[in-house]
Design an enzyme around this catalytic site. Structure first.
Site, PDB file in Angstrom:
ATOM      1  N   GLY A 250      50.243 -33.420 -16.060  1.00 31.02           N
ATOM      2  CA  GLY A 250      49.738 -32.211 -15.907  1.00 31.02           C
ATOM      3  C   GLY A 250      49.065 -31.828 -14.427  1.00 31.02           C
ATOM      4  CB  SER A 251      46.599 -29.554 -13.702  1.00 28.11           C
ATOM      5  OG  SER A 251      45.497 -29.854 -14.461  1.00 28.11           O
ATOM      6  NE  ARG A 253      41.767 -28.294 -14.996  1.00 28.10           N
ATOM      7  CZ  ARG A 253      41.744 -28.845 -16.314  1.00 28.10           C
ATOM      8  NH1 ARG A 253      40.888 -29.510 -16.822  1.00 28.10           N
ATOM      9  NH2 ARG A 253      42.704 -28.506 -17.129  1.00 28.10           N
ATOM     10  N   GLY A 255      44.517 -34.835 -13.896  1.00 29.92           N
ATOM     11  CA  GLY A 255      44.806 -36.279 -13.520  1.00 29.92           C
ATOM     12  C   GLY A 255      43.408 -36.797 -13.221  1.00 29.92           C
ATOM     13  CD  GLU A 272      55.172 -38.922 -12.705  1.00 29.79           C
ATOM     14  OE1 GLU A 272      55.433 -38.169 -11.909  1.00 29.79           O
ATOM     15  OE2 GLU A 272      55.738 -40.221 -12.682  1.00 29.79           O
ATOM     16  CB  CYS A 306      55.782 -30.828 -11.444  1.00 35.69           C
ATOM     17  SG  CYS A 306      57.307 -31.621 -11.977  1.00 35.69           S
TER      18      CYS A 306
END
Ligand code: NAD
Length: 522
Positions: A250-251, A253, A255, A272, A306
């Site tokens: 995900g983003s 933020r 992570g 990731e 991504c």
């Protein structure tokens, strides 16, 4: 909620035989639920009941019981079962791929491609089931044998993003399962139906296995799905010590939050996260190849990969020609219903993504960029249709500047074009952002290509030559550096993240020599 179609009513769900699944409900929902919306029309597809923290607790307990039995199944036997799961994905590729398109908005060819990735990774996992190799070392002590072996880790928490609603789970789950782990999957609330369908395919195969029958454990619990909010399900997953590894996509933020909470309990993470991927185009590049690669990279999946191409770093000797080629190519991109085979670009995931794109374009213009095509006008033109459609946008960056917005990942089809005088300038620009996922160079010069691939070249997890930034194969390790999180999934030796390494020394002699020649006592 009353407008919500029943699960039975949707033909794709029926084709996937998930019509009677307990999570998918019709309009009258008892307790919290989420409505899966078609991003191309804004219409509801079906409602899904949301799990609570108590449901999560039960799911982890079940996944733990399943783990205690699954880890003892020989890896090649686990591989045989993954082969059956892969075959079920093969059989259901079309309806599942169409469900991906319907729910996420990527075009049908990409929806099918995503299911193909799951099939490919299942095949990879089958081969891996006989290759979970450890090394052996020569011991410094006589009559001692030293080796390392890889053991299953436990139930693995898998958190996924909306843009790959099937394949990212597949990458994690197929490899984790063949390693002897069980899986607890929290999908994005944008794509719960794809998650239910994908997980059910695996669970149906598991239910046919008699492996755990004497123990009263449901083998389907090797693959557990918990659809819930970040507060009720996501955060408690991060904090739960029964999950030794959290694999989160995900983003950046998200992570950061995952790293903080899991790190606090000294758990493992596989992150990731976001990318800000660039293609460098040298003056000797094949402009045909570049144009096709940029179209797929920047416009494909409506810029919601991504690995989407977000920046183009073009040598001054080719920049004007390339911009004209791209302007012409962008003007003829069919935008519309992702299930129509002629469409090349579907909608963004929701109206907030459209607003975020508009804000990014306005910011870029305020920071000095000029619109080549698309822009705010394009976004307004596309808004005339229902659904979350936009027009792909190219923005030209003033020479010698780096507008701050170009250093951010906006999850939309925006391409920033920079003009450079040298490869060194391009590499510095490319590496000058916080993310480090995918990168590419187009050149016919071996020297330039090798310079790009050298230690002082691209700092990304993926570096391609004469191939765009998106569309990775499953055979390689996938992931990126810096704020992209450092994790590696999918092929190569990524499986090691899902296992624990154990170093073993066996003394088969009659003496007890100590390492480093130490004498202790007698
Ligand atoms: P997101 O960060 O909003 O959400 C991703 C997942 O994290 C969702 O399931 C969400 O519910 C969950 N989540 C968010 N906060 C959480 C918390 N506090 N605790 C637990 N779970 C939490 O991302 P998105 O909008 O769904 O996806 C787009 C982003 O994902 C982009 O940044 C994209 O680059 C990135 N992405 C990266 C990769 C990769 O392999 N590097 C692949 C796909 C997407």
């Amino acid at each position: 909620m009353t407008a919500t179609r029943t699960a039975q009513a949707h033909p794709l769900l029926a084709r996937l035989s998930i019509a009677t699944h307990g999570s998918v409900v019709d309009g009258t929902v008892d307790g919290p639920s989420v409505v899966s919306l078609n991003p191309a029309t804004g219409e509801p597809i079906a409602s899904v009941r949301l799990a609570s923290t108590v449901d999560l607790d039960g799911a982890i307990a079940r996944a733990h019981s399943a783990f205690e039995l699954w880890r003892d199944v020989p890896a090649p036997h686990r591989g045989e079962i993954i082969r059956l799961i892969g075959n079920e994905f093969r059989r259901l590729k079309e309806p599942l791929g169409e469900l991906v398109s319907l729910e996420m908005g990527k075009i049908r060819a990409e929806g099918l491609g995503e299911v193909q990735e799951t099939i490919d990774i299942a095949d990879f996992a089958v081969g891996l089931s006989r290759q979970l190799y450890g090394l052996s070392m020569h011991s410094e002590r006589a009559r001692h044998r030293m080796f390392e072996q890889w053991q299953p880790l436990g139930p693995i928490g898998i958190i996924t993003a909306f843009n790959f609603p099937c394949a990212v789970w597949g990458w994690n789950a197929m490899i984790a399962a063949v390693c002897g782990d069980t899986c607890i999957w929290k999908p994005s609330l944008f794509t719960p139906l794809t998650a239910i369908a994908s997980n059910e395919i695996a669970r149906r195969v598991m239910r046919e296995q008699t492996l755990f029958t004497p123990h009263g454990v449901d083998p389907a619990d090797v693959f557990t799905l918990v659809i819930g909010s970040d507060e009720a399900v996501g955060e408690p997953m991060l904090a739960d010590r029964r999950l030794p590894l959290i694999s989160a996509t995900g983003s950046c933020r998200m992570g950061r939050r995952v790293a903080e909470v899991v790190g606090k309990r000294l758990g493992r993470t596989l992150l990731e996260l976001g990318g800000n991927n660039a293609i460098t185009v040298m003056a000797d590049a094949d402009i045909e190849l570049v144009t096709r690669a940029v179209l797929f990279g920047a416009v494909g999946t409506a810029g919601q990969r991504c690995t989407s191409t977000r920046r183009l770093l073009v040598h001054e000797g080719i920049v004007e020609r390339l911009i004209e080629r791209l302007r012409a190519a962008y003007s003829s991109i069919p935008i519309g219903d992702p299930l129509n085979p002629k469409t090349l670009m579907g909608p963004l995931i929701d109206s907030r993504a459209v607003v975020a794109m508009r804000r990014a374009v306005e910011t870029a213009v305020a920071q000095g960029c000029t619109v080549v095509c698309g822009g705010v006008e394009g976004i307004e033109r596309a808004a005339a249709k229902p659904g979350n459609f936009v027009e792909p946008t190219i923005l030209r960056v003033p020479r010698g500047t780096v507008p701050p917005i170009t250093c951010e990942e906006t999850f939309a089809p925006i391409l920033y074009v920079f003009t450079v005088a040298s490869l060194d300038e391009a590499i510095a620009l490319q590496n000058g952002v916080d993310q480090g996922l995918s990168s590419a160079i187009f050149t016919d010069s071996v020297r330039s290509a090798e310079r790009f691939l050298s230690a002082a070249g691209s700092d990304c997890g993926i570096a391609n030559v004469n191939i765009g930034t998106s569309g990775a194969e499953i055979g390689g390790a996938f992931g990126g550096e810096k704020d992209t999180g450092g994790g590696r999934e999918s092929g190569s030796d990524s499986w090691k993240a899902y296992m624990r390494r154990q170093t073993c020394t066996v003394n088969w002699g009659g003496d007890l020599p100590l390492a480093q020649g130490i004498t202790f006592g007698t």
